[in-house]
Motif scaffolding. Structure first.
Motif, PDB file in Angstrom:
ATOM      1  N   VAL A 119      -4.167  -0.331  -0.682  1.00 51.73           N
ATOM      2  CA  VAL A 119      -3.975   0.853   0.167  1.00 51.73           C
ATOM      3  C   VAL A 119      -2.517   1.312   0.059  1.00 51.73           C
ATOM      4  CG1 VAL A 119      -5.827   0.308   1.782  1.00 51.73           C
ATOM      5  CG2 VAL A 119      -3.527  -0.608   2.191  1.00 51.73           C
ATOM      6  N   PRO A 120      -2.262   2.621   0.194  1.00 53.77           N
ATOM      7  CA  PRO A 120      -0.905   3.147  -0.035  1.00 53.77           C
ATOM      8  C   PRO A 120       0.051   2.853   1.120  1.00 53.77           C
ATOM      9  CG  PRO A 120      -2.389   4.940   0.514  1.00 53.77           C
ATOM     10  CD  PRO A 120      -3.229   3.703   0.449  1.00 53.77           C
ATOM     11  N   THR A 172      -0.010  -7.269  -0.120  1.00 53.62           N
ATOM     12  CA  THR A 172      -1.346  -7.810  -0.338  1.00 53.62           C
ATOM     13  C   THR A 172      -2.370  -6.704  -0.577  1.00 53.62           C
ATOM     14  OG1 THR A 172      -1.520  -7.813   2.053  1.00 53.62           O
ATOM     15  CG2 THR A 172      -1.105  -9.928   0.991  1.00 53.62           C
ATOM     16  N   THR A 173      -3.489  -7.091  -1.158  1.00 56.09           N
ATOM     17  CA  THR A 173      -4.634  -6.194  -1.234  1.00 56.09           C
ATOM     18  C   THR A 173      -5.611  -6.633  -0.142  1.00 56.09           C
ATOM     19  OG1 THR A 173      -5.578  -7.669  -2.876  1.00 56.09           O
ATOM     20  CG2 THR A 173      -4.401  -5.743  -3.702  1.00 56.09           C
ATOM     21  N   PHE A 174      -6.663  -5.842   0.099  1.00 53.93           N
ATOM     22  CA  PHE A 174      -7.585  -6.134   1.187  1.00 53.93           C
ATOM     23  C   PHE A 174      -9.016  -6.209   0.655  1.00 53.93           C
ATOM     24  CE2 PHE A 174      -3.787  -4.274   2.858  1.00 53.93           C
ATOM     25  CZ  PHE A 174      -3.499  -5.061   3.963  1.00 53.93           C
ATOM     26  N   ILE A 215     -10.040   0.777  -5.560  1.00 51.27           N
ATOM     27  CA  ILE A 215     -10.597  -0.528  -5.938  1.00 51.27           C
ATOM     28  C   ILE A 215      -9.787  -1.070  -7.110  1.00 51.27           C
ATOM     29  CG2 ILE A 215     -12.608  -1.782  -6.818  1.00 51.27           C
ATOM     30  CD1 ILE A 215     -14.403   0.264  -5.520  1.00 51.27           C
ATOM     31  N   VAL A 216      -9.251  -2.283  -6.955  1.00 52.33           N
ATOM     32  CA  VAL A 216      -8.481  -2.878  -8.048  1.00 52.33           C
ATOM     33  C   VAL A 216      -9.173  -4.112  -8.634  1.00 52.33           C
ATOM     34  CG1 VAL A 216      -6.259  -1.972  -7.258  1.00 52.33           C
ATOM     35  CG2 VAL A 216      -7.049  -4.202  -6.428  1.00 52.33           C
ATOM     36  N   GLY A 217     -10.239  -4.562  -7.994  1.00 54.71           N
ATOM     37  CA  GLY A 217     -10.955  -5.711  -8.530  1.00 54.71           C
ATOM     38  C   GLY A 217     -12.125  -6.081  -7.633  1.00 54.71           C
ATOM     39  N   PHE A 218     -12.860  -7.125  -8.036  1.00 54.26           N
ATOM     40  CA  PHE A 218     -13.999  -7.603  -7.252  1.00 54.26           C
ATOM     41  C   PHE A 218     -13.834  -9.083  -6.938  1.00 54.26           C
ATOM     42  CE2 PHE A 218     -16.053  -4.149  -9.775  1.00 54.26           C
ATOM     43  CZ  PHE A 218     -16.270  -3.300  -8.699  1.00 54.26           C
ATOM     44  N   ALA A 249       7.263  -3.390  -4.693  1.00 56.66           N
ATOM     45  CA  ALA A 249       6.621  -2.330  -3.912  1.00 56.66           C
ATOM     46  C   ALA A 249       5.169  -2.707  -3.670  1.00 56.66           C
ATOM     47  CB  ALA A 249       6.696  -1.011  -4.680  1.00 56.66           C
ATOM     48  N   GLY A 250       4.478  -1.954  -2.827  1.00 58.50           N
ATOM     49  CA  GLY A 250       3.050  -2.188  -2.628  1.00 58.50           C
ATOM     50  C   GLY A 250       2.272  -1.649  -3.824  1.00 58.50           C
ATOM     51  N   TRP A 251       1.181  -2.336  -4.177  1.00 60.28           N
ATOM     52  CA  TRP A 251       0.381  -1.877  -5.317  1.00 60.28           C
ATOM     53  C   TRP A 251      -0.212  -0.488  -5.014  1.00 60.28           C
ATOM     54  CZ3 TRP A 251      -3.935  -5.387  -7.946  1.00 60.28           C
ATOM     55  CH2 TRP A 251      -4.295  -4.811  -9.168  1.00 60.28           C
TER      56      TRP A 251
END
Ligand SMILES: [Zn+2]
Ligand SMILES: [Zn+2]
Length: 666
Positions: free
Chosen positions: A11-12, A17-19, A50-53, A92-94
């Motif tokens: 998320v921007p 971290t990712t969620f 979406i960056v992965g599963f 930075a955040g992804w």
């Protein structure tokens, strides 16, 4: 179609971290990495990517994806990987980095439109490949080797001004096109002139070339993005952010004028486009050409110390036009000899008069805008300063205002001194407006215009001024670094540098490097036609090695001196830097916060790291915020990437303060 139960979503936001979100059955067939989605986030709804599963979630309670916005991923795997790498290296955040990679409308939950019919850009004059010189041919052949085998290699094309670097780029790009692959050409924003763009459009046809820069309307930018993504445009010419161009099959990235500071993004993610270009090419198995007449110290060091960059040289000027003669004028002597003007020395005045008489053209360069660079009271000594930044205000005669060059706030010129109420406020220091006005006083018959960000605020006026200069409707052009690059006018025989000291005196370890590059670039504007060129450099430091090396056009001499200083002081390229700045409206809080940060850094960072500071930042106050900082020196970028996150995680930023991290600051 995925069988995974969870989607990993970036998320921007400035989070590391990712969620994880549960993928509902109805979205299973649509979910794919690189697609934008709407997700619940606390009380809000956010757009993420979406960056992965994942088959399981590390969190106990998982929310569910709300919707998927895209039919096709807006980021292909190469750009997903590039943004992941950038977020990691530049702290930075992804999601923030993904946002920076997308055109404006796609950051706001719009869907990509179908490409529209291209509107007509005036037609470019078609051009054919030139016959290459022997050195150009050698450089091209070296680049084509990895292009043919579709492998990743990086080249530094170190060529003096007018040595024909662009023709090498153009012919390399043609080979990449013949292979059915795409190219990206990065150019500093201010060099992205219609003249520069036309060279690419003329060679490959306007329909094959897409242009991306920050001055474009968002709708136009989106249109170009669509043309690239659909495969219609195969050559992308653009400023820094064109490194994210969604080409399908990357074969080559050119970074022209790779030493330019404007390749560094000054907002999150604070990436360097040259480094990002190399990484992207590595991911895609593409070649990279870094081009420069004055390579960045880091690049030249890498190219000569066997660390992964191949050096290619172009040392002859096309058509054997000689390099301009450079005269250094010692301004101390001019003043001592009783000369009144501090703007034009005797040699410069003579040169200007001669150029005008001979119906030739001249360029006067000064890297300071405005009329007077500060105003003070001669009775009590008070200097007029910006209320929120504390830097001295510049007087602009065109608007009759005092302007802060940091936050752009402007105030009327006071009649009386605000402190002692005396009538003794005087203007000092020279900016481009004053050079322009003094020049018209000196040569009243001359036709003069000015090119700086004040003069070119209006859309299109940049092109208009250049057009008038090119048609010889102007004799002289006065300007800032906007005129230092890329301009190619055969009638220009004189370049005057009003003060080489403005860049030299900046409190920055790169000030010598900047000065040498700037003098070389601006000097390269003289004598590009049949008539020989002359450069007059005015300075109070005529014996400085950067100025002496510029006089003899000797990059090697400059490099040898500068690299030994960097080595002695353990500065880049011998280490990597990160600048950590704490800002707050309360000075004490900013200071104490930074002291804690420094203490923690010294505790946590392993041997090989050094912590400098805390100290007030180079701009100690900006927009009412006090700024304190520390500098972290790491032995290499991997060590930095590995150890900095622990420090950032442990540091508790005081309330109402913000911490900004800048890896490889400029
Ligand atoms: Zn006063
Ligand atoms: Zn200000």
């Amino acid at each position: 179609m995925t069988l995974a139960e969870f989607a990993e979503v970036a998320v921007p936001l400035p989070v590391k971290t990712t969620f994880h979100y549960r993928i509902p059955a109805k979205l299973q067939t649509q979910a794919a990495p690189g697609k934008r989605v709407m997700v619940p986030f606390g009380p809000r709804h956010l757009m993420g990517t979406i960056v992965g599963f994942a088959d399981s979630s590390p969190f106990g309670k998982t929310k569910t994806l709300e919707s998927i916005l895209d039919e096709e991923p807006v980021l292909r795997p190469d750009l997903l990987e590039l943004t992941r790498w950038m977020a990691q290296v530049y702290q930075a955040g992804w999601g923030e980095t993904i946002a920076a990679a997308l055109p404006g409308p796609l950051r706001r939950a719009r869907t990509p439109m179908k490409p529209r019919k291209q509107e007509e850009p005036p037609p470019a004059t078609p051009s054919q490949p030139f016959k290459l010189t022997a050195e150009q041919q050698r450089a091209l052949e070296a680049v084509l080797e990895p292009v043919q085998s579709k492998t990743h290699e990086v080249f530094l094309l170190y060529g003096i001004t007018s040595s024909g670097k662009t023709e090498v780029y153009l012919q390399a790009i043609q080979h990449v096109l013949d292979q059915g692959r795409d190219s990206i050409v990065l150019v500093p924003e201010i060099s992205l002139t219609p003249q520069a763009i036309e060279r690419f459009q003329g060679r490959f046809g306007p329909e094959k070339v897409a242009v991306l820069h920050s001055g474009m309307l968002e709708s136009r930018r989106m249109q170009e993005w669509n043309r690239i993504r659909s495969g219609e445009a195969r050559v992308v010419v653009g400023a820094r952010s064109a490194v994210f161009a969604p080409v399908r099959s990357l074969g080559l990235i050119v970074v022209d004028e790779e030493h330019e500071p404007s390749y560094k993004q000054d907002d999150t993610p604070r990436y360097h486009a040259r480094e990002a270009a190399i990484r992207r090419a590595q991911i895609s198995g593409a070649a990279v050409i870094l081009g420069s007449a004055t390579p960045a110290l880091e690049t030249y060091y890498a190219a000569t110390s066997g660390t992964g960059i191949h050096l290619l040289r172009l040392q002859e000027r096309i058509d054997e036009v000689p390099l301009p003669e450079v005269t250094i004028v010692d301004m101390r002597e001019q003043i001592a000899s009783g000369r009144r003007s501090r703007i034009f020395s005797r040699p410069l005045e003579d040169g200007l008069t001669k150029a005008l008489t001979a119906q030739q053209q001249g360029i006067l360069f000064l890297n300071r805008r405005g009329f007077a660079t500060f105003a003070h009271c001669r009775k009590c000594g008070h200097v007029l300063r910006c209320d929120s930044c504390q830097i001295s205000l510049t007087y602009h005669i065109a608007t009759k205002k005092m302007v802060c060059h940091s936050c752009h706030a402007s105030t009327p010129v006071p009649d009386l001194c605000p402190i002692c109420k005396g009538d003794y406020v005087r203007f000092e220091g020279t900016g481009t407006e004053k050079v322009e006005s003094e020049l018209s006083r000196l040569l009243p018959q001359a036709r003069i215009d000015r090119m700086d960000t004040d003069a070119t605020q209006m859309r299109g006026s940049h092109a208009r001024i250049l057009q008038a200069f090119s048609a010889h409707e102007l004799d002289f052009l006065v300007g800032t670094q906007m005129i230092a690059k890329g301009l190619d006018f055969p009638r220009v025989t004189l370049v005057g540098v009003i003060s080489a000291d403005t860049a030299l005196n900046l409190p920055d370890f790169r000030s010598s490097e900047r000065t040498f590059a700037l003098l070389t670039q601006v000097g390269g504007r003289a004598g590009r036609g049949k008539m020989p060129g002359r450069v007059i450099v005015q300075t109070y430091a005529p014996h400085h090695y950067a100025i002496l090396a510029a006089k003899t056009h000797d990059y090697q001499a400059f490099y040898r001196q500068e690299i030994s200083i960097r080595k002695q002081l353990n500065l880049p390229p011998f280490c990597r830097l990160a600048d950590l700045t704490v800002r707050c409206t309360k000075e004490m809080t900013a200071r104490e916060g930074t002291e804690n940060l420094a203490k923690l850094a010294k505790e946590l960072l392993p041997a090989g790291f050094h912590v400098l500071g805390p100290a007030p930042a180079p701009i100690p106050r900006l927009r009412s915020h006090y700024r304190w900082h520390i500098l972290v020196k790491a032995p290499g970028i991997d060590a930095m990437t590995q150890h900095l996150p622990a420090l950032l995680k442990k540091f508790r930023c005081p309330r109402n303060c913000r911490l900004a991290v800048d890896v490889d600051p400029l």
